[in-house]
Scaffold this motif. Structure first.
Motif, PDB file in Angstrom:
ATOM      1  N   SER A 254       5.328 -28.059  22.864  1.00 55.13           N
ATOM      2  CA  SER A 254       5.040 -28.160  21.433  1.00 55.13           C
ATOM      3  C   SER A 254       3.787 -28.987  21.191  1.00 55.13           C
ATOM      4  O   SER A 254       3.562 -29.994  21.870  1.00 55.13           O
ATOM      5  CB  SER A 254       6.206 -28.829  20.700  1.00 55.13           C
ATOM      6  OG  SER A 254       7.424 -28.187  21.003  1.00 55.13           O
TER       7      SER A 254
ATOM      8  N   HIS B  74      -6.200 -35.055  22.267  1.00 56.08           N
ATOM      9  CA  HIS B  74      -5.647 -36.401  22.039  1.00 56.08           C
ATOM     10  C   HIS B  74      -5.985 -37.336  23.192  1.00 56.08           C
ATOM     11  O   HIS B  74      -5.916 -36.953  24.354  1.00 56.08           O
ATOM     12  CB  HIS B  74      -4.146 -36.368  21.755  1.00 56.08           C
ATOM     13  CG  HIS B  74      -3.273 -35.810  22.842  1.00 56.08           C
ATOM     14  ND1 HIS B  74      -2.648 -36.608  23.769  1.00 56.08           N
ATOM     15  CD2 HIS B  74      -2.884 -34.542  23.133  1.00 56.08           C
ATOM     16  CE1 HIS B  74      -1.912 -35.852  24.574  1.00 56.08           C
ATOM     17  NE2 HIS B  74      -2.042 -34.592  24.220  1.00 56.08           N
TER      18      HIS B  74
ATOM     19  N   SER C  17       4.167 -20.535  25.509  1.00 58.39           N
ATOM     20  CA  SER C  17       4.613 -21.745  26.188  1.00 58.39           C
ATOM     21  C   SER C  17       5.815 -22.346  25.480  1.00 58.39           C
ATOM     22  O   SER C  17       5.979 -22.208  24.269  1.00 58.39           O
ATOM     23  CB  SER C  17       3.476 -22.757  26.215  1.00 58.39           C
ATOM     24  OG  SER C  17       3.956 -24.000  26.674  1.00 58.39           O
TER      25      SER C  17
ATOM     26  N   ASP D  10      -4.923 -28.221  25.732  1.00 55.85           N
ATOM     27  CA  ASP D  10      -3.812 -29.167  25.884  1.00 55.85           C
ATOM     28  C   ASP D  10      -2.567 -28.422  26.347  1.00 55.85           C
ATOM     29  O   ASP D  10      -1.446 -28.806  26.067  1.00 55.85           O
ATOM     30  CB  ASP D  10      -3.569 -29.888  24.546  1.00 55.85           C
ATOM     31  CG  ASP D  10      -2.648 -31.095  24.682  1.00 55.85           C
ATOM     32  OD1 ASP D  10      -2.544 -31.636  25.799  1.00 55.85           O
ATOM     33  OD2 ASP D  10      -2.032 -31.483  23.680  1.00 55.85           O
TER      34      ASP D  10
ATOM     35  N   ILE E  25       2.757 -33.463  34.046  1.00 57.05           N
ATOM     36  CA  ILE E  25       2.491 -34.182  32.798  1.00 57.05           C
ATOM     37  C   ILE E  25       3.807 -34.823  32.334  1.00 57.05           C
ATOM     38  O   ILE E  25       4.884 -34.261  32.530  1.00 57.05           O
ATOM     39  CB  ILE E  25       1.873 -33.279  31.697  1.00 57.05           C
ATOM     40  CG1 ILE E  25       2.823 -32.171  31.258  1.00 57.05           C
ATOM     41  CG2 ILE E  25       0.565 -32.684  32.166  1.00 57.05           C
ATOM     42  CD1 ILE E  25       2.325 -31.406  30.013  1.00 57.05           C
ATOM     43  N   HIS E  26       3.704 -35.989  31.761  1.00 53.59           N
ATOM     44  CA  HIS E  26       4.838 -36.808  31.304  1.00 53.59           C
ATOM     45  C   HIS E  26       5.670 -37.362  32.463  1.00 53.59           C
ATOM     46  O   HIS E  26       6.646 -38.070  32.223  1.00 53.59           O
ATOM     47  CB  HIS E  26       5.780 -36.047  30.348  1.00 53.59           C
ATOM     48  CG  HIS E  26       5.147 -35.681  29.041  1.00 53.59           C
ATOM     49  ND1 HIS E  26       5.876 -35.494  27.884  1.00 53.59           N
ATOM     50  CD2 HIS E  26       3.866 -35.456  28.687  1.00 53.59           C
ATOM     51  CE1 HIS E  26       5.066 -35.165  26.883  1.00 53.59           C
ATOM     52  NE2 HIS E  26       3.834 -35.130  27.361  1.00 53.59           N
TER      53      HIS E  26
ATOM     54  N   ARG F  12      14.051 -27.379  20.604  1.00 53.75           N
ATOM     55  CA  ARG F  12      12.796 -26.615  20.601  1.00 53.75           C
ATOM     56  C   ARG F  12      13.026 -25.383  19.741  1.00 53.75           C
ATOM     57  O   ARG F  12      14.027 -24.685  19.899  1.00 53.75           O
ATOM     58  CB  ARG F  12      12.423 -26.191  22.019  1.00 53.75           C
ATOM     59  CG  ARG F  12      12.160 -27.343  22.958  1.00 53.75           C
ATOM     60  CD  ARG F  12      10.803 -27.967  22.726  1.00 53.75           C
ATOM     61  NE  ARG F  12      10.714 -29.240  23.445  1.00 53.75           N
ATOM     62  CZ  ARG F  12       9.596 -29.943  23.585  1.00 53.75           C
ATOM     63  NH1 ARG F  12       8.458 -29.522  23.057  1.00 53.75           N
ATOM     64  NH2 ARG F  12       9.603 -31.083  24.223  1.00 53.75           N
TER      65      ARG F  12
ATOM     66  N   ASP G 225      -2.923 -34.351  30.602  1.00 49.17           N
ATOM     67  CA  ASP G 225      -2.406 -34.381  29.229  1.00 49.17           C
ATOM     68  C   ASP G 225      -2.818 -35.686  28.565  1.00 49.17           C
ATOM     69  O   ASP G 225      -2.119 -36.669  28.658  1.00 49.17           O
ATOM     70  CB  ASP G 225      -0.885 -34.228  29.272  1.00 49.17           C
ATOM     71  CG  ASP G 225      -0.248 -34.153  27.902  1.00 49.17           C
ATOM     72  OD1 ASP G 225      -0.977 -34.003  26.920  1.00 49.17           O
ATOM     73  OD2 ASP G 225       0.993 -34.259  27.827  1.00 49.17           O
TER      74      ASP G 225
ATOM     75  N   GLU H  35      -0.749 -38.175  19.360  1.00 51.38           N
ATOM     76  CA  GLU H  35      -0.076 -36.889  19.594  1.00 51.38           C
ATOM     77  C   GLU H  35       1.260 -37.089  20.271  1.00 51.38           C
ATOM     78  O   GLU H  35       2.251 -36.447  19.936  1.00 51.38           O
ATOM     79  CB  GLU H  35      -0.966 -35.963  20.452  1.00 51.38           C
ATOM     80  CG  GLU H  35      -0.523 -34.495  20.431  1.00 51.38           C
ATOM     81  CD  GLU H  35       0.589 -34.145  21.395  1.00 51.38           C
ATOM     82  OE1 GLU H  35       1.223 -33.096  21.209  1.00 51.38           O
ATOM     83  OE2 GLU H  35       0.845 -34.917  22.352  1.00 51.38           O
ATOM     84  N   GLU H  36       1.292 -38.002  21.231  1.00 48.87           N
ATOM     85  CA  GLU H  36       2.522 -38.177  22.015  1.00 48.87           C
ATOM     86  C   GLU H  36       3.630 -38.875  21.228  1.00 48.87           C
ATOM     87  O   GLU H  36       4.745 -38.999  21.719  1.00 48.87           O
ATOM     88  CB  GLU H  36       2.224 -38.953  23.309  1.00 48.87           C
ATOM     89  CG  GLU H  36       1.227 -38.260  24.252  1.00 48.87           C
ATOM     90  CD  GLU H  36       1.763 -36.980  24.896  1.00 48.87           C
ATOM     91  OE1 GLU H  36       2.845 -36.518  24.508  1.00 48.87           O
ATOM     92  OE2 GLU H  36       1.069 -36.456  25.786  1.00 48.87           O
TER      93      GLU H  36
HETATM   94  N1  BES Z   1       0.189 -31.133  25.691  1.00 48.69           N
HETATM   95  C1  BES Z   1       1.574 -31.283  25.426  1.00 48.69           C
HETATM   96  C2  BES Z   1       2.245 -29.988  25.011  1.00 48.69           C
HETATM   97  C3  BES Z   1       2.178 -28.829  25.997  1.00 48.69           C
HETATM   98  C4  BES Z   1       2.007 -29.030  27.351  1.00 48.69           C
HETATM   99  C5  BES Z   1       2.274 -27.563  25.498  1.00 48.69           C
HETATM  100  C6  BES Z   1       1.942 -27.940  28.221  1.00 48.69           C
HETATM  101  C7  BES Z   1       2.224 -26.485  26.352  1.00 48.69           C
HETATM  102  C8  BES Z   1       2.040 -26.672  27.713  1.00 48.69           C
HETATM  103  C9  BES Z   1       1.747 -32.327  24.333  1.00 48.69           C
HETATM  104  O1  BES Z   1       0.990 -33.483  24.589  1.00 48.69           O
HETATM  105  C10 BES Z   1       3.186 -32.765  24.293  1.00 48.69           C
HETATM  106  O2  BES Z   1       3.604 -33.426  25.196  1.00 48.69           O
HETATM  107  N2  BES Z   1       3.939 -32.419  23.238  1.00 48.69           N
HETATM  108  C11 BES Z   1       5.259 -32.919  23.058  1.00 48.69           C
HETATM  109  C12 BES Z   1       5.606 -33.030  21.615  1.00 48.69           C
HETATM  110  C13 BES Z   1       5.095 -34.295  20.951  1.00 48.69           C
HETATM  111  C14 BES Z   1       5.539 -34.345  19.509  1.00 48.69           C
HETATM  112  C15 BES Z   1       5.525 -35.528  21.694  1.00 48.69           C
HETATM  113  C16 BES Z   1       6.274 -32.005  23.695  1.00 48.69           C
HETATM  114  O3  BES Z   1       6.052 -30.799  23.844  1.00 48.69           O
HETATM  115  O4  BES Z   1       7.320 -32.544  24.061  1.00 48.69           O
END
Ligand code: BES
Ligand code: MN
Ligand code: MN
Length: 459
Positions: free
Chosen positions: A403, A85, A400, A184, A430-431, A332, A124, A157-158
């Motif tokens: 998600s 993404h 992990s 990812d 990340i985030h 989760r 990410d 994706e986010e």
């Molecule tokens: N890449 C992440 C998910 C992730 C990061 C999985 C590290 C395993 C290890 C993805 O971009 C993400 O942030 N997913 C969100 C869900 C989405 C619906 C916003 C999450 O996991 O909160």
């Protein structure tokens, strides 16, 4: 396939190209960035074109576009679909960034002695999906690819990938593949390579609790009417018991007991609880009784408040009982938990258990199923061999807690498993403010991906 000579010659350019991608603030959640998101899609398409892929297309959807490209060797060869993404999380709080989020800067850290690129999306997922673009470029410099390859890079994706589901349902033929390859996720630590074998599902909810029909003076009315913030705090607190179990009736109905083998695997993953606490400045960890920290964060279902607001939050003090209180809550999920069913039981439970004198309204947001990759899948085995080859160590399989909800949908719509070959670290933020991605990780990823193709096509 060994692409190190090409990689060494071109790595500085690869890094500059990634920096250019990181300069575009492709925040999908905030409409203010719509132009940048679309520009990013075009830049990704330009790169895919430049390395020699065919049928490059910025595909319109009801939301942000999906970038598609492919490379065909023939109908008898297997097909790998690369997913990633190009959208990123919002960068706020801005004041906590040491350098601006969209001005990529290289700095070293203890875990990244060779330097890391600091920018929103560095890990990410721009830095990670772009490794695939550069790996294919390096492979094509040596000759034709060993199999068919398709790229599908999305921009939502986010925010839950709603329009990617729309796109996949309408493009099953075009996306047909034998395996999906995704970078990812992360790895355990430097020197401890790992491959992600599972992701948790997600059910994201918003709660609105209403008390009196207007904000009230907390002296004149306080004590006599339900205070929505007190009531919401109470309601939320009641969702866990003293053992850290979630009290929603039916929540654990489809949760299977953990196979002894899964627990044993996880128990073998190197994990230092003291270092974990220290890295987060915590005096202690908490969670469901009877499970380890890695189990709590990876293979058990959870319920967490992500945001909670209402009343007066400005400067100084204002004596007020607010009319409304709000919360955003994520759950989760683990395999076999149906996100729609969970959303429904959450909604029913909260709406029918509104504290006296209040009313609760629940709105479900996005969600998705958990995902598990069997360790005997040919794609997993190829990834395993590739990582062992370039890291000189057998990778550890880990589940992990994060998600990628669309992965379960790929399995359903495209009937293909996803291989989660990620190269970030949990500490890459990340985030969070100061997200970064190690240049060594970026390089290692580009070096490892071609070996995946080698082993996957060797049969
Ligand atoms: N890449 C992440 C998910 C992730 C990061 C999985 C590290 C395993 C290890 C993805 O971009 C993400 O942030 N997913 C969100 C869900 C989405 C619906 C916003 C999450 O996991 O909160
Ligand atoms: Mn991601
Ligand atoms: Mn993310």
């Amino acid at each position: 396939m060994d692409v190190r000579p090409y990689l060494n010659t071109h790595f500085d350019r690869f890094t500059d190209e990634l920096k250019e991608l990181l300069r575009l603030p492709s925040v999908s959640a905030d409409p203010a960035y719509a132009d940048a998101v679309r520009q990013t899609a075009q830049l990704v398409a330009d790169h895919l074109e430049k390395i020699g892929l065919n049928n490059v297309e910025v595909c319109a959807t009801p939301g942000y576009p999906v970038v598609y490209a492919d490379y065909t060797v023939g109908p008898d060869a297997p097909t790998v679909l690369v997913y990633g993404h190009y959208d990123v999380q919002p960068a706020d709080p801005l004041e906590l960034w040491e350098t601006p989020p969209f001005e990529p800067t290289v700095r070293t850290t203890p875990i990244h002695p060779d330097g890391a690129l600091f920018a929103r999306g560095a890990c990410d997922d721009k830095g990670q999906f772009f490794m695939h673009v550069k790996a294919i470029e390096a492979m094509l410099a040596q000759g034709p690819l060993p199999c068919n390859v398709k790229f599908m890079i999305e921009g939502e994706e986010e925010v839950g990938s709603a329009n990617l589901a729309w796109f996949v349902e309408r493009n099953r033929e075009r996306l047909a593949c034998d395996v999906i390859l995704i970078s990812d996720t992360g790895m355990l630590a430097p020197g401890i390579p790992s491959i992600t074998t599972g992701l948790r599902g997600l059910a994201y909810m918003e709660v609105e609790l209403t008390g009196p029909n207007r904000d009230l003076h907390s002296g004149l009315y306080g004590g006599a009417v339900a205070n929505p913030l007190n009531a919401l705090a109470q309601l939320i607190a009641s969702l866990h018991d003293a053992d850290g179990k979630i009290t929603l009736p039916g929540f654990y109905h489809d949760v299977a007991d953990l196979p002894a083998e899964t627990r044993a695997d996880l128990g073998r993953a190197p994990f230092d609880l003291d270092a974990y606490k220290k890295a987060l400045d915590l005096t202690d960890v908490v969670g469901e009784t009877g499970y380890t920290t890695l189990e709590r964060a990876g293979i058990r279902p959870t319920l967490d408040v992500n945001g909670l607001w209402g009343g007066y939050t400005g400067e100084g003090a204002k004596t007020v009982i607010p009319s409304k209180a709000f919360a955003k809550i994520s759950m989760r999920l683990v395999p076999d938990q149906n996100p729609e069913k969970i959303a429904e039981l959450f909604q029913k439970h909260l709406e029918s258990n509104a504290p006296k004198g209040t009313a609760v309204r629940v709105t479900p947001h996005h969600g998705g199923w958990a995902y598990v990759c069997p360790p005997d899948h040919p794609g997993y085995l190829a990834a395993h061999q590739a990582v062992a080859q370039t890291f000189g160590k057998e990778p550890v399989p880990v589940r992990s807690g994060g998600s990628i909800p669309i992965v379960a949908l790929f399995e359903k719509e495209l009937n293909a498993k996803s291989i989660l070959l990620g190269f970030g670290y949990d500490s890459d933020a990340i985030h969070s403010p100061n997200e970064h991605y190690g240049l060594a990780n970026y390089r290692k990823g580009i070096e490892t991906i071609p070996w995946f193709y080698t082993y996957y096509t060797k049969g």
